[in-house]
Design an enzyme around this catalytic site. Structure first.
Site, short mmCIF file in Angstrom:
data_model
loop_
_atom_site.label_atom_id
_atom_site.label_comp_id
_atom_site.label_asym_id
_atom_site.label_seq_id
_atom_site.Cartn_x
_atom_site.Cartn_y
_atom_site.Cartn_z
N CYS A 9 0.82 -1.20 0.00
CA CYS A 9 0.00 0.00 0.00
C CYS A 9 0.86 1.26 0.00
CB CYS A 9 -0.92 0.01 1.22
SG CYS A 9 -2.29 1.20 1.08
N ASP A 139 -5.91 -3.21 11.85
CA ASP A 139 -4.76 -2.35 12.04
C ASP A 139 -4.69 -1.97 13.52
OD1 ASP A 139 -2.53 -0.83 11.50
OD2 ASP A 139 -3.52 0.55 10.13
#
Length: 226
Positions: A9, A139
């Site tokens: 990412c 996360d």
């Protein structure tokens, strides 16, 4: 052999897109959150996506965006799927996915006091709200949006949920093998752990990260055959 999917990412450069693909990434992420150091415009994302070969997914990361913003971005940048990384409610995320007609992943920022029930209930609510919801991305909770770059307690992930989630948060080559072995996620997502500096990827670190994930896959396969 089962294979953990890998997303890189926060890509901002064509050479990094090419290096990630060459290393074996399954998906590439582009950040549309203006406050992120990895932010790209839809026009820039379109240029980067033009360098992506067939069958590599492209994912757009948004934080508390409007349906119009998401739809306008997808019109310019041909994203495969979306990732919502803010405080979106189940209904809001469903609206965003519908506006762009794209499947989406929703972040769950794991706190030290999070419980297995919290993760399972969060997934249930988002799955019930929209047919385009695909999975949670786990996360670490910090007082910021985008990505924490910190590891959370992997033991908090329920065993029954793990095969459906994307594991993120502080992953890098040194801990990727252990992370996959302990959690057994469907996919992993890395950004800062493979960077030379914010928004600038390191080809060697990307290769090392992917090799570490594949090493875990090989161990899991051996375990199944013994």
């Amino acid at each position: 052999m089962p294979r953990t999917r890998i997303k890189i990412c926060g890509l901002t450069r064509v050479e990094d897109v090419q290096a990630a693909v060459a290393a074996g990434a399954d998906a590439l992420g582009f950040v549309f959150y203006p406050k992120s150091p990895r932010h790209v415009t839809p026009e820039r994302a379109a240029e980067l996506i033009a360098a992506v070969p067939p069958f590599v997914s492209t994912v757009g990361l948004f934080v508390n965006a409007s349906a119009q913003e998401v739809a306008d971005t997808v019109r310019l940048a041909p994203l495969s799927s979306l990732q919502f990384h803010g405080d979106e409610s189940p209904a809001h995320s469903a609206e965003l996915g519908a506006a762009a007609n794209r499947p989406y992943t929703q972040v769950f920022r794991v706190r030290p006091d999070s419980a297995a029930f919290d993760l399972l209930e969060y997934e249930r609510q988002f799955r019930a709200a929209g047919t385009l919801f695909t999975s949670l991305l786990l996360d670490t909770y910090v007082d910021a949006y985008g990505g924490a770059g910190k590891v959370f307690d992997w033991s908090l992930v329920p065993e029954e949920l793990a095969p459906r989630v994307v594991l993120s948060g502080g992953l890098s080559a040194p801990n990727a093998t252990e992370a996959v072995l302990r959690v057994r996620p469907y996919a992993v997502d890395v950004s800062s752990g493979v960077e030379a500096s914010k928004g600038i990827k390191d080809a060697t670190r990307m290769r090392a990260f992917i090799e570490a994930v594949r090493a875990a896959d090989a161990i899991i396969e051996r375990e199944k055959n013994t």
